[in-house]
Enzyme design. Structure first.
Site: not given
Length: 1137
Positions: A469-470, A592, A634, A767, A849, A855
């Site tokens: 994972d990131k 953010e 977003f 990720t 994405r 995954k």
């Protein structure tokens, strides 16, 4: 033109023409065409035939064969029908049987079709369909299936099943060879340990489930509030959830105690993100005067069918008893998913999905029982040993001449030689695995490491693919604002004070102007004339940019009281002093928060926010209020977010927008610097965001609002319609600035990834983050080395696009691949094998994405297509599926909660510990288990060889050579400690293994335990067994009991010397084990009167005969080992020397 050139030689023009003629002939032969529809369809198919001319086959034979062409499938079916009876006889019956069985299984296990639903508020009885119970069940078994299930899991292995059959045979008098306890005691011990371990694990799971299902919640009824268990909640119930309480099921958010009509929830156990999410109550129910009024209205929620996607929801809220009926659109911000936690206020929701239909359960895969590769290899070897056992028994019976009841003799021989497959193999290996787990947890260099699955430590030494994972795994998930670029001027961390001075001068100027206007005096002259004009324009641009960054976000400031003053963390509205010490920011993205914290550091502070307004504090201390007219959150599709605000003081309406450069470069006005600067920042490893604005008139805004409201209420293609309306605003926007934020990497990520790459491990990063961010981190963490090219796989939506893009990838050599989840899905649908094969050739792969289920699917694909061992590492709830699917799952205890580390096989505290875990502990576990397994097999093979020699000398009699306690003692106290002490052996020192990770590559080839090494041990066993038995028979003089004494003593000494021969690094416990076993044997001779002649074993004759036989059996092997070390030493020996 270059793109049209096929990579491999395609069919010749003549062959292609012939193929087209065949296809045309087939279509013409199908009969008269009933109209143009069929003609156009075939025409379309032929137009797409250019896909054939750019083959995606992995071998040339594939596309030489017409049958492989998907256009000719109908013809293949015709051919199959023609074959008829021939097809049925040659294997068609198998297909038919299989399909019948599948049909029966589907009938028995038919899953209920998921449907959209209408849920009436507070009326579960109005539900048209039956919905699943809201209970959580993580247990593998129930009371009835526990014993059968555990026994099946054990006896599905050939080794254990064999022991069971052998042990059961001893109940048949004609087949009985020794005492029952010699067979049943070891088997019973192994099963007892396994059943106890499973029972404890199962009980713990049961306790955890019971605790969660028994949690009490307040349910709102006509008669008031009643307490109800989590497992008794139904679709349609109105549930009250307090602050810090887990949400029990998927709900639509109706009301909250917060004045703003919104609340925060923590979703770290659902999507792995630690930031709080803002949720908004349905305005119609939030406006009701009292809680009880929810029963006085006639309303329902229409919800889409249950699905996997945790980031989207479509539904409508309808109130029928008002005139006209009220319709409100529902989206993801109106939902409260199960397994999330309420972070502020109290919420009331209506339950729409329960149990197996909740998003969290649908995104969780069932954990599989993991079996190590070493165990599978040993299982294969035991099958080979069994075949040898059967062959040996058949040879014995044949040489006997099949006299008398030969089948009974055959079975007796099978039992006599049953020690060829030693039952102690499983006991030794399981105890060894427990020892490795203990060593890993006690290693001071990797503190906090926990082994949760003790059955697969050897897997750590066999890994070829690492899927990581990131966010939170490679990075700390801590963002720092690094750069602001205005086109003509750029500010870094060392020049932020300039921005601060520009901003304070700008606001003081505005304030003085406002004060002058209020006093009805003419506006004051602007500053001294000495100030250059450029300076002023930069000041105003900085002011606009910082204001845009401070307003365009979804961040909410949260004020907490001083710890210990009250039990509550929230402070009443009136008590808030907006003091900086109490303020923390919450948002759905750490980027953010970093941006808002930066605006605070330069003087413009976000002090409060609710659904309708925001307040900013200027450097001078004035409070500016902005009314929020619209928010556009977003999304992964739009890659941008926006907000429309009205300034209270000037009544100006402004649309602010920020997003990725790929999404915004076409929206902003023409400029010549944006693309170049984005590239520069990306090379520095920064996450870039473009900020822009557009001023709106009142008429423009009113027109937009009416169209936007209409689009939000539509039931079909709502997302597309809403996006179209928003895009009508995004025209010719004024570019304000470009920001650069850095995501801090975890400690020592770069050297760890470098070490793993040198160890021959291919690293894939999976990720859920954006493509740009993922590429950034891949570069900054050196997952992709600086010299490597990166091939970004274009967004593809159809078969043709995927075909072209895969061909483009094939043409690239030695480049890292970056691909998005959507493109991956399309490629896997049509070209699964080709994509995996091409991706496996890349030195690094980044999938962005990715959903949790995607995954897990990538892990499974790698296992299926490569047959190599995979390891998955992550730290969030969204990584659990991937961790459970991998051969070896590693969880990191991080900011994203404990869910990943609890679901993993191994849990570590930092990513850098992974290097030592694999190259040191993985190496030792595999090497030790391989040596241990082979030595235990050797122990059984030697005694079986001796038995075979003994039987053949004494007229092939099926009589045991050693009986009763001698056999039990040989497998336990006489040889167990030295053999088991091999778990302390190591061929390379830990420091050497860390310094030369290249040594790890040899492990993945599996050379420590293979058919070659196994055959070498078989030859050693046959040689030693023959020498021991023939030597004893040659040297004994008078009584047969002397043969037993000489051969058995020499056998025990040979085993102890073989352990010494196998050891590579001596440990004091190994020496102790050798002498302890020898001492136990010598001491037991006094009590073994029935087997040995005590007077004989105390003579010098006995001693020299035993010594002579032992030397002949072991000395040649020591000489061979010495010569091999000198002439052809293994790689680790060269390093050690």
């Amino acid at each position: 033109m270059a793109d049209q050139i096929p990579l491999y030689p395609v069919r010749s023009a003549a062959a292609a023409a012939a193929a087209n003629r065949k296809r045309a002939a087939y279509y013409n032969a199908t009969g008269p065409r009933p109209g143009a529809a069929r003609h156009s369809r075939y025409q379309l198919e032929d137009e797409s035939a250019h896909l054939d001319e750019m083959p995606l086959m992995m071998s040339e034979e594939g596309f030489e064969n017409d049958e492989s062409d998907y256009h000719t499938l109908p013809r293949a079916r015709v051919m199959q029908r023609r074959r008829g009876l021939e097809w049925f006889v040659c294997g068609g019956w198998r297909l038919l049987c299989a399909s019948c069985c599948d049909w029966l299984i589907n009938i028995c296990q038919r899953k209920k079709e998921l449907k959209a639903r209408t849920v009436w508020l507070g009326c579960p009885e109005k539900c048209e369909e039956k919905h699943p119970r809201n209970s959580i069940k993580n247990q593998k078994y129930n009371v009835f299936t526990f014993i059968p299930g555990v026994l099946y899991e054990q006896f599905k292995f050939f080794l254990n099943l064999y022991f069971l059959v052998v042990s059961c045979s001893q109940f048949v008098p004609a087949l009985k060879i020794g005492y029952l306890y010699t067979y049943w005691a070891p088997l019973g011990f192994v099963l007892a340990v396994i059943i106890m371990r499973e029972a404890v694990d199962e009980f713990r799971r049961f306790q955890r489930d019971k605790e969660v299902n028994a949690q009490l919640y307040s349910k709102l009824t006509v008669r008031g509030q009643v307490q109800v268990k989590s497992s008794d909640i139904q679709v349609g119930d109105l549930i009250i959830v307090e602050k810090n309480q887990r949400i029990p099921s998927d709900m639509v958010f109706l009301r909250t105690s917060e004045k703003a009509g919104s609340c925060f929830i923590r979703t770290d156990q659902l999507d792995g993100e630690t930031d709080w999410k803002l949720k908004v109550a349905v305005s119609c129910t939030q406006r009701l005067p009292a809680l009880g009024d929810l029963f006085s209205i006639n309303a329902y929620v229409y919800a889409q069918k249950p699905q996997l996607d945790i980031h989207s929801f479509e539904g409508t809220f309808t109130r029928e008893d008002s005139d006209p009926p009220i319709h409100e659109s529902l989206s993801i911000e109106n939902t409260l998913w199960a397994s999330t936690v309420v972070a502020s206020g109290t919420v009331i929701g209506v339950v729409i999905y329960t149990g197996k239909e909740t998003r969290s359960v649908m995104n969780t895969s069932n954990p599989k029982n993991k079996v190590g590769l070493l165990d599978l290899e040993l299982n294969q070897l035991t099958k080979a040993l069994f075949l040898a056992l059967v062959a040996l028994s058949v040879v014995m019976v044949t040489l006997q001449g099949f006299v008398g009841p030969w089948y009974r003799n055959l079975f007796r021989f099978l039992l006599l030689f049953s020690y060829i497959i030693p039952i102690s193999l499983r006991v030794n290996l399981d105890m060894g695995k427990a020892a490795y787990g203990w060593m890993i947890m006690k290693d001071e260099n990797i503190p906090g490491t926990v082994v949760r699955t003790s059955t697969i430590p050897e897997e750590l030494g066999r890994l070829v693919y690492l899927l990581t994972d990131k966010t939170g795994t490679l990075t700390r998930n801590e963002m720092i604002f690094k750069r602001l670029h205005l086109g003509t001027v750029s500010y870094g961390t060392d020049t932020m004070d300039e921005i601060q001075s520009h901003l304070s001068s700008s606001y003081s100027q505005i304030h003085s102007q406002a004060a002058g206007n209020n006093a009805s005096s003419p506006p004051p002259r602007k500053g001294p004339s000495s100030a250059p004009k450029v300076r002023k324009s930069v000041s105003s641009r900085i002011h606009e940019a910082v204001k845009a960054i401070a307003l365009c976000h979804n961040v909410t400031p949260v004020y907490e009281s001083w710890a210990g003053v009250t039990g509550e963390t929230e402070v009443a509205e009136a008590d808030r002093d907006f003091s900086d010490e109490n303020r923390t920011y919450q948002a759905s993205s750490p980027d953010e928060v970093a941006l808002v914290q930066w605006t605070e550091s330069v003087g413009l502070t976000l002090v409060s926010r609710d659904l309708a307004s925001m307040q900013l504090k200027t450097p001078g201390g004035q409070i500016l209020t902005f009314h929020i007219l619209q928010m556009f959150p977003f999304t992964s599709e739009s890659k941008r977010m926006g907000v429309i605000v009205r300034d209270e003081s000037t009544a100006e309406i402004t649309f602010y927008m920020k997003g990725a450069d790929v999404a915004t470069s076409s929206i902003v006005q023409y400029n010549d610097w944006l693309e170049e600067e984005c590239g520069n920042m990306a090379r520095e490893g920064l996450r870039t965001l473009v900020v822009a604005k557009r001023s709106l008139t009142e008429e423009q805004y009113q027109d937009f609002e009416s169209r936007y409201s209409q689009a939000k209420l539509s039931l079909h293609d709502r997302t597309l319609k809403v996006a179209a309306v928003v895009e009508s605003l995004e025209r010719e926007m004024e570019l304000l600035c470009l920001t650069g934020v850095e995501d801090q990497l975890q400690a020592d990520v770069r050297p760890t990834l470098e070490m793993l790459r040198n160890a021959g491990i291919k690293i894939w990063m999976l990720t859920g983050d954006k493509l740009e961010t993922a590429t950034c981190i891949a570069k900054s963490s050196h997952l992709v080395s600086r010299s490597q090219d990166i091939h970004v796989f274009r967004q593809v939506t159809s078969r043709g696009e995927a075909h072209l893009e895969l061909n483009a990838l094939r043409r690239r050599q030695d480049c890292a691949l970056v691909i998005s989840g959507d493109s991956l899905e399309v490629c896997l649908k049509y070209y699964e094998h080709e994509l995996v094969e091409l991706a496996c050739q890349c030195p690094a792969v980044v999938c962005c994405r990715c959903s949790p289920t995607q995954k897990a699917r990538i892990v499974t694909l790698l296992q299926q297509h490569t047959g190599r061992r995979t390891c998955a590492i992550g730290d969030g709830g969204n990584d659990v599926s991937m961790i459970q699917a991998a051969d070896c799952g590693i969880g990191i205890e991080g900011k994203e909660g404990m869910q990943a580390s609890l679901a993993a096989d191994f849990s570590i505290t930092q990513f850098r510990h992974l290097g030592r875990l694999l190259v040191v502990h993985g190496r030792n576990s595999y090497k030790r288990s391989a040596a241990l397994g082979q030595l235990v097999m050797h122990r059984g093979l030697v005694i079986s060889t001796m038995q075979a020699v003994f039987s053949s000398v004494f007229y092939f009699a099926s009589v045991p050579l050693y009986q009763g306690f001698l056999m039990v003692g040989y497998a336990t106290v006489y040889t167990m400690f030295p053999v088991f002490s091999l778990v302390l052996d190591q061929d390379v020192k830990p420091e050497m293994a860390m310094l030369y990770p290249e040594l790890y590559k040899d492990l993945t080839k599996g050379r420590s335990l293979s058919f070659k090494t196994f055959l070498i041990w078989v030859l050693i066993s046959v040689y030693q067994g023959g020498i021991l038995m023939y030597g004893a028979l040659l040297l004994f003089e008078s009584e047969f009991v002397h043969v037993v004494a000489i051969s058995f003593t020499a056998l025990v000494l040979t085993e102890l010397l073989m352990v010494a021969l196998t050891v590579r690094t001596w440990h004091w416990l190994m020496v102790l084990a050798e002498f302890l076993s020898l001492g136990c044997y010598v001491a037991s001779l006094i009590f073994l009167n029935e087997y040995f002649d005590v007077a004989f074993i105390t003579t010098v004759t006995f001693l020299w005969k035993v010594s002579a036989i032992t030397v002949v059996s072991c000395l040649p092997l020591y000489v061979l080992k010495y010569l091999k070390r000198k002439l052809s030493p293994p790689s680790y020996c060269k390093l050690a020397s």
